[in-house]
Design a protein around this motif. Structure first.
Motif, PDB file in Angstrom:
ATOM      1  N   HIS A  70      73.351   9.808  44.715  1.00  0.00           N
ATOM      2  CA  HIS A  70      72.404   9.258  43.910  1.00  0.00           C
ATOM      3  C   HIS A  70      72.395   7.869  44.368  1.00  0.00           C
ATOM      4  O   HIS A  70      73.187   7.027  44.972  1.00  0.00           O
ATOM      5  N   GLY A  71      71.199   7.198  44.106  1.00  0.00           N
ATOM      6  CA  GLY A  71      70.917   5.822  44.388  1.00  0.00           C
ATOM      7  C   GLY A  71      69.934   5.267  43.685  1.00  0.00           C
ATOM      8  O   GLY A  71      69.528   5.800  42.570  1.00  0.00           O
ATOM      9  N   GLY A 103      74.985   5.086  57.417  1.00  0.00           N
ATOM     10  CA  GLY A 103      75.100   3.576  57.666  1.00  0.00           C
ATOM     11  C   GLY A 103      73.966   2.626  56.873  1.00  0.00           C
ATOM     12  O   GLY A 103      74.459   1.529  56.612  1.00  0.00           O
ATOM     13  N   GLU A 104      72.836   3.087  56.515  1.00  0.00           N
ATOM     14  CA  GLU A 104      72.117   2.510  55.660  1.00  0.00           C
ATOM     15  C   GLU A 104      71.651   3.039  54.321  1.00  0.00           C
ATOM     16  O   GLU A 104      70.844   2.440  53.600  1.00  0.00           O
ATOM     17  N   TRP A 105      72.315   4.214  54.163  1.00  0.00           N
ATOM     18  CA  TRP A 105      72.006   5.116  52.953  1.00  0.00           C
ATOM     19  C   TRP A 105      70.659   5.116  52.513  1.00  0.00           C
ATOM     20  O   TRP A 105      69.998   4.648  51.792  1.00  0.00           O
ATOM     21  N   SER A 106      69.933   5.794  53.727  1.00  0.00           N
ATOM     22  CA  SER A 106      68.469   5.863  53.695  1.00  0.00           C
ATOM     23  C   SER A 106      68.111   7.212  52.741  1.00  0.00           C
ATOM     24  O   SER A 106      68.773   8.150  52.498  1.00  0.00           O
ATOM     25  N   PRO A 107      67.047   6.919  51.745  1.00  0.00           N
ATOM     26  CA  PRO A 107      66.666   8.030  50.713  1.00  0.00           C
ATOM     27  C   PRO A 107      65.749   9.200  51.468  1.00  0.00           C
ATOM     28  O   PRO A 107      65.345   9.167  52.361  1.00  0.00           O
ATOM     29  N   PHE A 108      66.030  10.420  50.842  1.00  0.00           N
ATOM     30  CA  PHE A 108      65.356  11.768  51.257  1.00  0.00           C
ATOM     31  C   PHE A 108      64.975  12.304  49.954  1.00  0.00           C
ATOM     32  O   PHE A 108      65.815  12.376  49.047  1.00  0.00           O
ATOM     33  N   HIS A 109      63.984  13.042  49.861  1.00  0.00           N
ATOM     34  CA  HIS A 109      63.304  13.586  49.004  1.00  0.00           C
ATOM     35  C   HIS A 109      63.441  15.026  49.087  1.00  0.00           C
ATOM     36  O   HIS A 109      63.500  15.409  50.007  1.00  0.00           O
ATOM     37  N   LYS A 110      64.176  15.653  48.031  1.00  0.00           N
ATOM     38  CA  LYS A 110      64.732  17.129  48.106  1.00  0.00           C
ATOM     39  C   LYS A 110      64.418  17.895  46.717  1.00  0.00           C
ATOM     40  O   LYS A 110      64.179  17.351  45.676  1.00  0.00           O
ATOM     41  N   ARG A 111      63.770  19.269  47.255  1.00  0.00           N
ATOM     42  CA  ARG A 111      63.588  20.176  45.839  1.00  0.00           C
ATOM     43  C   ARG A 111      64.845  20.917  45.821  1.00  0.00           C
ATOM     44  O   ARG A 111      65.212  21.705  46.542  1.00  0.00           O
TER      45      ARG A 111
END
Length: 115
Positions: A70-71, A103-111
């Motif tokens: 989570h973020g 390293g950057e905690w990049s977001p990704f969208h997931k179902r």
């Protein structure tokens, strides 16, 4: 009568069957133990590790709600839906934003499908 030495753990063919079925479909997934308090993750496949950026030892025994992913962009409503689905007995699909450990905690969208 022969004496049994040592302990032989019974094989869990049900889990093995699930793992083989989903691995063959190129899916990213975890399996959790619903009998413990936090529904701890007991298996995650390589695809899930690659998708999240975590190693298998980092993921094991964490809650199956994936709180560790989570973020800021993860909606409270989606978190609540995943938690309710884990506690319930019905399959539920939830759109949620997770964060990859890269390293950057990049977001990704997931179902996410909780069964």
């Amino acid at each position: 009568m022969p004496v049994r030495r040592g302990h032989v753990a019974p094989q869990n063919t049900f889990l093995g069957l699930i793992i083989r079925k989903f691995e063959g479909q190129n899916r990213k997934f975890v399996i959790a133990n619903a009998r413990v308090e936090n529904c701890a993750i007991i298996y995650c496949n390589d695809g899930f590790c690659e998708m999240t950026g975590f190693s298998r030892p980092d993921i094991m025994q964490k809650p199956c709600t994936c709180d560790f992913l989570h973020g800021d962009l993860t909606s409270k409503e989606a978190i609540s839906q995943v938690s309710q689905a884990v506690l319930g007995s019905e399959e539920r699909k939830v759109e949620i934003t997770y964060y990859r450990k890269d390293g950057e905690w990049s977001p990704f969208h997931k179902r996410v499908t909780v069964t």
